[in-house]
Design a protein around this motif. Structure first.
Motif, mmCIF file in Angstrom:
data_model
loop_
_atom_site.group_PDB
_atom_site.id
_atom_site.type_symbol
_atom_site.label_atom_id
_atom_site.label_comp_id
_atom_site.label_asym_id
_atom_site.label_seq_id
_atom_site.Cartn_x
_atom_site.Cartn_y
_atom_site.Cartn_z
ATOM 1 N N SER A 21 54.535 36.833 39.840
ATOM 2 C CA SER A 21 53.464 36.077 40.498
ATOM 3 C C SER A 21 53.571 36.160 42.012
ATOM 4 C CB SER A 21 53.497 34.616 40.043
ATOM 5 O OG SER A 21 53.281 34.529 38.645
ATOM 6 N N ARG A 22 54.791 36.095 42.541
ATOM 7 C CA ARG A 22 54.957 36.146 44.004
ATOM 8 C C ARG A 22 54.546 37.501 44.564
ATOM 9 N NH1 ARG A 22 59.764 36.222 45.755
ATOM 10 N NH2 ARG A 22 60.989 36.049 43.831
ATOM 11 N N LEU A 23 55.006 38.579 43.945
ATOM 12 C CA LEU A 23 54.678 39.901 44.462
ATOM 13 C C LEU A 23 53.205 40.230 44.228
ATOM 14 C CD1 LEU A 23 55.603 42.439 45.853
ATOM 15 C CD2 LEU A 23 56.374 43.342 43.659
ATOM 16 N N ALA A 24 52.680 39.870 43.046
ATOM 17 C CA ALA A 24 51.263 40.104 42.772
ATOM 18 C C ALA A 24 50.384 39.329 43.747
ATOM 19 C CB ALA A 24 50.930 39.713 41.333
ATOM 20 N N GLY A 25 50.807 38.119 44.116
ATOM 21 C CA GLY A 25 50.058 37.342 45.091
ATOM 22 C C GLY A 25 50.103 37.951 46.468
ATOM 23 N N LEU B 150 44.346 37.151 39.713
ATOM 24 C CA LEU B 150 45.445 38.035 40.051
ATOM 25 C C LEU B 150 46.450 38.059 38.898
ATOM 26 C CD1 LEU B 150 46.147 37.139 43.796
ATOM 27 C CD2 LEU B 150 44.676 38.935 42.856
ATOM 28 N N LEU B 151 47.223 39.130 38.859
ATOM 29 C CA LEU B 151 48.273 39.248 37.854
ATOM 30 C C LEU B 151 49.193 38.037 37.922
ATOM 31 C CD1 LEU B 151 49.757 41.146 35.767
ATOM 32 C CD2 LEU B 151 51.095 41.957 37.734
ATOM 33 N N ASP B 152 49.542 37.507 36.746
ATOM 34 C CA ASP B 152 50.412 36.331 36.668
ATOM 35 C C ASP B 152 51.560 36.646 35.717
ATOM 36 O OD1 ASP B 152 51.326 33.815 37.172
ATOM 37 O OD2 ASP B 152 49.877 32.789 35.895
ATOM 38 N N GLY B 153 52.630 35.887 35.823
ATOM 39 C CA GLY B 153 53.777 36.095 34.951
ATOM 40 C C GLY B 153 54.907 35.202 35.379
ATOM 41 N N ASP B 154 56.132 35.735 35.352
ATOM 42 C CA ASP B 154 57.252 34.935 35.828
ATOM 43 C C ASP B 154 57.172 34.804 37.349
ATOM 44 O OD1 ASP B 154 58.192 37.338 36.871
ATOM 45 O OD2 ASP B 154 59.728 37.616 35.348
ATOM 46 N N ASP B 155 58.118 34.119 37.937
ATOM 47 C CA ASP B 155 58.045 33.811 39.363
ATOM 48 C C ASP B 155 57.993 35.074 40.212
ATOM 49 O OD1 ASP B 155 58.258 31.882 41.644
ATOM 50 O OD2 ASP B 155 60.124 32.991 41.980
ATOM 51 N N LEU B 156 58.815 36.073 39.870
ATOM 52 C CA LEU B 156 58.844 37.302 40.652
ATOM 53 C C LEU B 156 57.507 38.036 40.560
ATOM 54 C CD1 LEU B 156 60.195 39.505 42.313
ATOM 55 C CD2 LEU B 156 61.232 40.381 40.204
ATOM 56 N N PRO C 227 44.990 42.744 41.076
ATOM 57 C CA PRO C 227 44.085 42.209 40.046
ATOM 58 C C PRO C 227 44.724 42.314 38.660
ATOM 59 C CG PRO C 227 42.941 43.747 41.503
ATOM 60 C CD PRO C 227 44.401 43.897 41.781
ATOM 61 N N ALA C 228 44.507 41.317 37.845
ATOM 62 C CA ALA C 228 45.060 41.329 36.489
ATOM 63 C C ALA C 228 44.392 42.420 35.662
ATOM 64 C CB ALA C 228 44.859 39.973 35.829
ATOM 65 N N PRO C 229 45.164 43.334 35.063
ATOM 66 C CA PRO C 229 44.548 44.348 34.200
ATOM 67 C C PRO C 229 44.050 43.721 32.915
ATOM 68 C CG PRO C 229 46.816 44.944 34.843
ATOM 69 C CD PRO C 229 46.610 43.501 35.174
ATOM 70 N N GLY C 230 43.064 44.356 32.304
ATOM 71 C CA GLY C 230 42.605 43.931 30.994
ATOM 72 C C GLY C 230 43.495 44.510 29.908
ATOM 73 N N ALA C 231 43.003 44.511 28.686
ATOM 74 C CA ALA C 231 43.754 45.105 27.577
ATOM 75 C C ALA C 231 43.888 46.609 27.798
ATOM 76 C CB ALA C 231 43.040 44.827 26.265
#
Length: 390
Positions: free
Chosen positions: A33-37, A25-31, A42-46
């Motif tokens: 990661s929480r909303l993506a979760g 799943l898409l990851d990043g800062d806390d906000l 799904p995490a996009p590619g390049a």
């Protein structure tokens, strides 16, 4: 005895299960990661390779039809609009189309394409006062990208034949449509497009089921497509990647709020006709909305005002309408009050140690029903000019 094969429930997306297998799943800062979760984004590619299909110029705007692959399902079709003859770097706007119960087309409702469909012209008249918003924003000095998102237009599902679970209702609905229209119908009816939209409306819950089985959601897959498009926008020639905004009406407004929360680089977002508190949606208004607003449990944990204003360092415009038949009036008023409250820091500010908002908030409840009025479009354009200047 020969047994007929059961039709695909995810026509055109048979590669979807394999694509999601093992995909993070898409990851990043806390906000992020929480909303993506919560949405299962799904995490996009390049950023994908972009192919130009055709180009034209009209009324001072250069329009280019492009396409790319997200890695799953059909190829994405999109349009860029920019002021003709301008060579310097310009701010970019990702313009997000509405839901409207019309999936036979996607972003075509936002730009006058080379060969417009009856459906697109009808949606534009009904919901956008006949205006091609992507081109109007380009005249203000933006590079605008409008794309078909997951399940719409070029990204739609193949529903001929329809999945077995909806075959009966689809046949009845199509027969009724055919009975009330003829080959010389002059009411702006597109029998093929309208028949698809009937089937797609019945099919959306099937897509939501499949998404849930695969660890994502309908809204999560739409957000994935939108994140890919945002990467495409930032990579376009002549776009300043540090001055990008997202804007949309209705379902597109909800998508804009979601993108701004998921991507900290979004400098401004405009959310039009997609704002309410959660509780008043039940018992009478939940059925007015699609699976974009119905990710299980999402609004119980995080409401629309909280999502919209969560990215506190960006500029936010929220416009609602006092006669919007799709939203409870008390919920709209309460949501705008909550936006002001949250932005001012009276909730989640000093009491929790989070920093005060450093962006700006503009919000208003305008006269009118559920349509992106010319007045509202003008306010969005002026807001984007202020936010992305410099």
């Amino acid at each position: 005895m020969t047994t007929m094969a059961r039709p695909s429930a995810i026509g055109g997306y048979e590669d979807w299960p394999g694509w999601t297998a093992g995909r993070p799943l898409l990851d990043g800062d806390d906000l992020t990661s929480r909303l993506a979760g919560a949405l299962g984004v799904p995490a996009p590619g390049a950023a994908p390779a972009v192919r130009t299909v055709q180009e034209w110029e009209r009324d001072g705007v250069s329009v280019t039809e492009v396409e790319w692959s997200t890695g799953v399902g059909p190829t994405t079709r999109a349009w860029t609009a920019r002021p003709a003859g301008v060579e310097r770097q310009l701010p970019g706007v990702l313009l997000l189309h509405c839901h409207a119960g019309v999936k036979s087309i996607g972003a075509e409702r936002l730009v006058r394409v080379a060969e417009p469909t009856v459906v697109a012209e009808r949606v534009r008249r009904r919901l956008y006062e006949g205006r091609a918003l992507a081109e109007d924003l380009a005249r203000r000095g933006f590079v605008v990208l409008a794309h078909d998102t997951f399940a719409w237009g070029s990204r739609r599902f193949v529903l001929d034949p329809p999945p077995a679970s909806i075959a009966g209702p689809v046949a009845l609905a199509r027969a009724a449509l055919a009975a009330e229209t003829g080959p010389d119908d002059d009411r702006g009816v597109d029998v093929v497009g309208d028949a698809y939209d009937v089937a797609a409306s019945l099919h959306e819950h099937v897509v939501a089921k499949a998404a849930g089985l695969l660890g994502t959601s309908f809204a999560g897959m739409v957000a994935h497509d939108d994140l890919v498009a945002l990467a495409v926008l930032r990579a376009l020639p002549g776009v300043d990647p540090d001055r990008t905004a997202v804007a949309g009406f209705s379902g597109g407004g909800g998508r804009a709020g979601t993108l701004a929360a998921l991507d900290p680089r979004v400098r401004a977002s405009a959310v039009v006709a997609m704002m309410t508190t959660t509780e008043p949606l039940l018992p009478a208004y939940a059925d007015a909305h699609s699976w974009l607003l119905a990710t299980p449990g999402l609004l119980h944990r995080t409401g629309l005002p909280e999502i919209a204003v969560a990215r506190r360092a960006h500029d936010l415009l929220v416009l609602s309408f006092d006669g919007d038949e799709l939203f409870p009036p008390d919920g709209v008023r309460a949501a705008h009050a909550e936006l002001r409250d949250r932005f001012a820091g009276r909730r989640g500010g000093a009491s929790t140690g989070s920093p005060a908002a450093t962006g700006s908030l503009e919000e208003a409840i305008l006269p009118g029903g559920h349509a992106f009025s010319a007045v509202a479009q003008e306010r969005v354009g002026a807001f984007l000019e202020r936010s992305l200047a410099g």
